[in-house]
Design a protein around this motif. Structure first.
Motif, PDB file in Angstrom:
ATOM      1  N   SER A  27       0.830  -1.206   0.000  1.00  0.00           N
ATOM      2  CA  SER A  27       0.000   0.000   0.000  1.00  0.00           C
ATOM      3  C   SER A  27       0.859   1.249   0.000  1.00  0.00           C
ATOM      4  O   SER A  27       0.448   2.298  -0.468  1.00  0.00           O
ATOM      5  CB  SER A  27      -0.931   0.003   1.222  1.00  0.00           C
ATOM      6  OG  SER A  27      -0.183  -0.103   2.411  1.00  0.00           O
ATOM      7  N   HIS A  28       2.065   1.156   0.535  1.00  0.00           N
ATOM      8  CA  HIS A  28       3.019   2.259   0.525  1.00  0.00           C
ATOM      9  C   HIS A  28       4.230   1.824  -0.285  1.00  0.00           C
ATOM     10  O   HIS A  28       4.756   0.737  -0.093  1.00  0.00           O
ATOM     11  CB  HIS A  28       3.444   2.636   1.939  1.00  0.00           C
ATOM     12  CG  HIS A  28       2.294   3.071   2.807  1.00  0.00           C
ATOM     13  ND1 HIS A  28       1.674   4.283   2.664  1.00  0.00           N
ATOM     14  CD2 HIS A  28       1.640   2.434   3.805  1.00  0.00           C
ATOM     15  CE1 HIS A  28       0.684   4.387   3.548  1.00  0.00           C
ATOM     16  NE2 HIS A  28       0.635   3.268   4.242  1.00  0.00           N
ATOM     17  N   GLY A  29       4.676   2.718  -1.181  1.00  0.00           N
ATOM     18  CA  GLY A  29       5.761   2.343  -2.060  1.00  0.00           C
ATOM     19  C   GLY A  29       7.130   2.317  -1.413  1.00  0.00           C
ATOM     20  O   GLY A  29       8.012   1.593  -1.854  1.00  0.00           O
ATOM     21  N   THR A  30       7.310   3.140  -0.364  1.00  0.00           N
ATOM     22  CA  THR A  30       8.642   3.272   0.235  1.00  0.00           C
ATOM     23  C   THR A  30       8.589   3.263   1.754  1.00  0.00           C
ATOM     24  O   THR A  30       7.522   3.387   2.356  1.00  0.00           O
ATOM     25  CB  THR A  30       9.307   4.583  -0.215  1.00  0.00           C
ATOM     26  OG1 THR A  30       8.534   5.697   0.276  1.00  0.00           O
ATOM     27  CG2 THR A  30       9.393   4.670  -1.735  1.00  0.00           C
ATOM     28  N   MET A  31       9.760   3.156   2.354  1.00  0.00           N
ATOM     29  CA  MET A  31       9.918   3.312   3.800  1.00  0.00           C
ATOM     30  C   MET A  31      11.283   3.961   4.047  1.00  0.00           C
ATOM     31  O   MET A  31      12.140   3.962   3.159  1.00  0.00           O
ATOM     32  CB  MET A  31       9.828   1.966   4.519  1.00  0.00           C
ATOM     33  CG  MET A  31      10.971   1.009   4.228  1.00  0.00           C
ATOM     34  SD  MET A  31      11.072  -0.346   5.425  1.00  0.00           S
ATOM     35  CE  MET A  31       9.544  -1.211   5.090  1.00  0.00           C
ATOM     36  N   PRO A  32      11.511   4.537   5.235  1.00  0.00           N
ATOM     37  CA  PRO A  32      12.813   5.153   5.528  1.00  0.00           C
ATOM     38  C   PRO A  32      13.954   4.159   5.331  1.00  0.00           C
ATOM     39  O   PRO A  32      13.848   2.997   5.728  1.00  0.00           O
ATOM     40  CB  PRO A  32      12.676   5.578   6.984  1.00  0.00           C
ATOM     41  CG  PRO A  32      11.211   5.784   7.177  1.00  0.00           C
ATOM     42  CD  PRO A  32      10.544   4.737   6.325  1.00  0.00           C
ATOM     43  N   ILE A  33      15.034   4.627   4.727  1.00  0.00           N
ATOM     44  CA  ILE A  33      16.152   3.747   4.422  1.00  0.00           C
ATOM     45  C   ILE A  33      16.787   3.174   5.682  1.00  0.00           C
ATOM     46  O   ILE A  33      17.391   2.098   5.656  1.00  0.00           O
ATOM     47  CB  ILE A  33      17.208   4.511   3.581  1.00  0.00           C
ATOM     48  CG1 ILE A  33      18.185   3.533   2.925  1.00  0.00           C
ATOM     49  CG2 ILE A  33      17.925   5.553   4.424  1.00  0.00           C
ATOM     50  CD1 ILE A  33      19.090   4.181   1.898  1.00  0.00           C
ATOM     51  N   ALA A  34      16.630   3.878   6.804  1.00  0.00           N
ATOM     52  CA  ALA A  34      17.190   3.393   8.073  1.00  0.00           C
ATOM     53  C   ALA A  34      16.575   2.063   8.491  1.00  0.00           C
ATOM     54  O   ALA A  34      17.184   1.282   9.229  1.00  0.00           O
ATOM     55  CB  ALA A  34      16.986   4.434   9.170  1.00  0.00           C
ATOM     56  N   ASN A  35      15.356   1.792   8.007  1.00  0.00           N
ATOM     57  CA  ASN A  35      14.691   0.532   8.363  1.00  0.00           C
ATOM     58  C   ASN A  35      15.439  -0.691   7.850  1.00  0.00           C
ATOM     59  O   ASN A  35      15.330  -1.773   8.426  1.00  0.00           O
ATOM     60  CB  ASN A  35      13.262   0.519   7.811  1.00  0.00           C
ATOM     61  CG  ASN A  35      12.333   1.423   8.599  1.00  0.00           C
ATOM     62  OD1 ASN A  35      12.788   2.195   9.427  1.00  0.00           O
ATOM     63  ND2 ASN A  35      11.053   1.339   8.339  1.00  0.00           N
ATOM     64  N   ILE A  36      16.190  -0.517   6.765  1.00  0.00           N
ATOM     65  CA  ILE A  36      16.959  -1.652   6.238  1.00  0.00           C
ATOM     66  C   ILE A  36      17.949  -2.141   7.281  1.00  0.00           C
ATOM     67  O   ILE A  36      18.074  -3.345   7.525  1.00  0.00           O
ATOM     68  CB  ILE A  36      17.714  -1.243   4.950  1.00  0.00           C
ATOM     69  CG1 ILE A  36      16.746  -1.114   3.785  1.00  0.00           C
ATOM     70  CG2 ILE A  36      18.784  -2.270   4.606  1.00  0.00           C
ATOM     71  CD1 ILE A  36      17.411  -0.849   2.463  1.00  0.00           C
ATOM     72  N   PHE A  37      18.640  -1.210   7.907  1.00  0.00           N
ATOM     73  CA  PHE A  37      19.671  -1.576   8.874  1.00  0.00           C
ATOM     74  C   PHE A  37      19.054  -2.150  10.149  1.00  0.00           C
ATOM     75  O   PHE A  37      19.519  -3.165  10.677  1.00  0.00           O
ATOM     76  CB  PHE A  37      20.535  -0.352   9.199  1.00  0.00           C
ATOM     77  CG  PHE A  37      21.151   0.275   7.975  1.00  0.00           C
ATOM     78  CD1 PHE A  37      22.242  -0.313   7.345  1.00  0.00           C
ATOM     79  CD2 PHE A  37      20.636   1.436   7.429  1.00  0.00           C
ATOM     80  CE1 PHE A  37      22.811   0.250   6.211  1.00  0.00           C
ATOM     81  CE2 PHE A  37      21.196   2.014   6.298  1.00  0.00           C
ATOM     82  CZ  PHE A  37      22.286   1.412   5.686  1.00  0.00           C
ATOM     83  N   ARG A  38      17.988  -1.528  10.612  1.00  0.00           N
ATOM     84  CA  ARG A  38      17.338  -2.008  11.832  1.00  0.00           C
ATOM     85  C   ARG A  38      16.760  -3.407  11.642  1.00  0.00           C
ATOM     86  O   ARG A  38      16.994  -4.315  12.455  1.00  0.00           O
ATOM     87  CB  ARG A  38      16.231  -1.032  12.241  1.00  0.00           C
ATOM     88  CG  ARG A  38      15.535  -1.388  13.548  1.00  0.00           C
ATOM     89  CD  ARG A  38      14.320  -0.536  13.756  1.00  0.00           C
ATOM     90  NE  ARG A  38      13.311  -0.788  12.734  1.00  0.00           N
ATOM     91  CZ  ARG A  38      12.238  -0.023  12.537  1.00  0.00           C
ATOM     92  NH1 ARG A  38      12.067   1.058  13.266  1.00  0.00           N
ATOM     93  NH2 ARG A  38      11.359  -0.321  11.595  1.00  0.00           N
ATOM     94  N   ASN A  39      16.010  -3.579  10.552  1.00  0.00           N
ATOM     95  CA  ASN A  39      15.385  -4.881  10.301  1.00  0.00           C
ATOM     96  C   ASN A  39      16.409  -5.959   9.985  1.00  0.00           C
ATOM     97  O   ASN A  39      16.241  -7.115  10.384  1.00  0.00           O
ATOM     98  CB  ASN A  39      14.396  -4.767   9.142  1.00  0.00           C
ATOM     99  CG  ASN A  39      13.209  -3.867   9.473  1.00  0.00           C
ATOM    100  OD1 ASN A  39      13.146  -3.293  10.551  1.00  0.00           O
ATOM    101  ND2 ASN A  39      12.288  -3.741   8.555  1.00  0.00           N
TER     102      ASN A  39
END
Length: 358
Positions: free
Chosen positions: A202-214
């Motif tokens: 439903s949302h095309g993007t998310m904050p790039i910082a989430n890559i590192f956290r996840n």
């Protein structure tokens, strides 16, 4: 020369000309009436829609300072249009990086919200928040899931620097270790394939910082679990094959259930759409879980890791199942609230993630 025949011919010609002129006049009047009718309808439509031009003042939600004013904006345009206008003034803030809200700490407005829907007239104020650099959801998922898939197998084949040269490239002889490696690999391979072919975001993007956290979460737990399960000193479960195959059965059942729910979710949302519907069971019996909980994908996911922990009998496996369930329960409760708020006829007997309990 006065000839009766000529006079009659001239008379007929005059009558024809008069008739033609009369028809032309009628056509002109009819066309004018059509134009006036359309004009009247157009005015009535404008009157009903209460169209107006407004000035939108953009305030920085963090500093409370004015950033710009968007002039002569139609009150029927959506927030998505405002984002495009704002980007022209601040090119560094591309549309997916922008968040507009009515209050500095308020909720982000949806792209399809219009100024008229928000009761904003004449001069209005919106608060802007920079969401930071963005990255696509699919990219995040690929990073999250590819890491655990590869990391687990590195411990499984026992690289020399992990357990020493004595055990290098000599996988464990315990059957449960082989089964665990297969289950772990299938799980993350399934997730990668779902990201490519099943999931619709439903949302095309998310904050790039989430890559590192996840990634720290998924990669860390995968390495931690794999280290102990593939360790030369690892011992099989206390109750032997009974415990192993019980855990395996739970894992397989829940993996199939999780896939079934994801396919059901895909059918609810047409490609390229953000349309939301009340999830309901399909012909697939695994989807009957929709009658009990709002997020059965999380229910099955948690069940998979409980089965994996039971099968391998490791503290780390159990810890991963518990932490994962706590996070998914939080997500499920949020989505459950949104469903009930968005759909007045949403089934009241459904729970969020655990049937009859939570």
């Amino acid at each position: 020369m006065d000839c009766p025949v000529v006079r009659k011919f001239l008379s007929l010609g005059g009558d024809c000309a008069e008739e033609q002129e009369k028809k032309g006049l009628e056509k002109s009047v009819k066309k004018m009436n059509e134009i006036l009718s359309k004009s009247s309808c157009h005015k009535q439509a404008n009157k009903n829609s209460h169209f107006s031009l407004v000035e939108v003042e953009i305030i920085n939600a963090k500093t409370k300072q004015k950033m710009c004013t968007l002039e002569r904006v139609g009150n029927t345009v959506g927030i998505s249009v405002l984002k495009e206008l704002f980007q022209k003034k601040y090119p560094q803030f591309y549309t997916s990086r922008q968040s507009f809200r009515l209050e500095p700490r308020g909720k982000s407005l949806k792209d399809n919200d219009t100024l008229a829907d928000l009761n904003l007239t004449n001069e209005c104020i919106l608060y802007f928040k920079d969401l930071g650099p963005q990255v696509g959801w699919s990219t995040v998922f690929y990073c999250e899931y590819a890491g655990p898939l590869l990391l687990y197998l590195l411990f499984y084949i026992r690289l020399p620097f992990i357990y020493g040269s004595e055990y290098a490239f000599k996988p464990s002889e315990h059957q449960v270790v082989q089964i665990a490696a297969l289950c772990h690999t299938i799980h993350y391979a399934k997730r990668l394939l779902e990201t490519k072919f099943v999931h619709r975001f439903s949302h095309g993007t998310m904050p790039i910082a989430n890559i590192f956290r996840n990634s720290v979460y998924y990669w860390g737990f995968a390495a931690w679990m794999s280290y102990f399960i593939n360790h030369p000193l690892y011992t099989p479960p206390c109750y032997g094959d009974t415990q192993i195959y019980t855990g395996l059965a739970i894992f397989i059942f829940c993996e199939l259930g999780n896939l079934s729910i994801h396919l059901a979710f895909k059918s609810l949302r047409p490609a390229g759409s953000t349309k939301r519907q009340i999830p309901k069971p399909t012909m697939n019996p695994f989807t009957l879980m929709f009658n009990l909980v709002s997020c059965p994908n999380y229910t099955y996911e948690a069940g998979s890791w409980i089965g994996f922990a039971l099968m391998t009998q490791t503290v780390v496996g159990l810890l991963f199942a518990i932490v994962g369930f706590m996070q998914m329960a939080q997500w499920a409760l949020g989505k459950h609230r949104n469903y009930r708020k968005e759909f007045p006829d949403y089934p009241r007997t459904r729970k969020a993630i655990v049937p009859f309990i939570l």
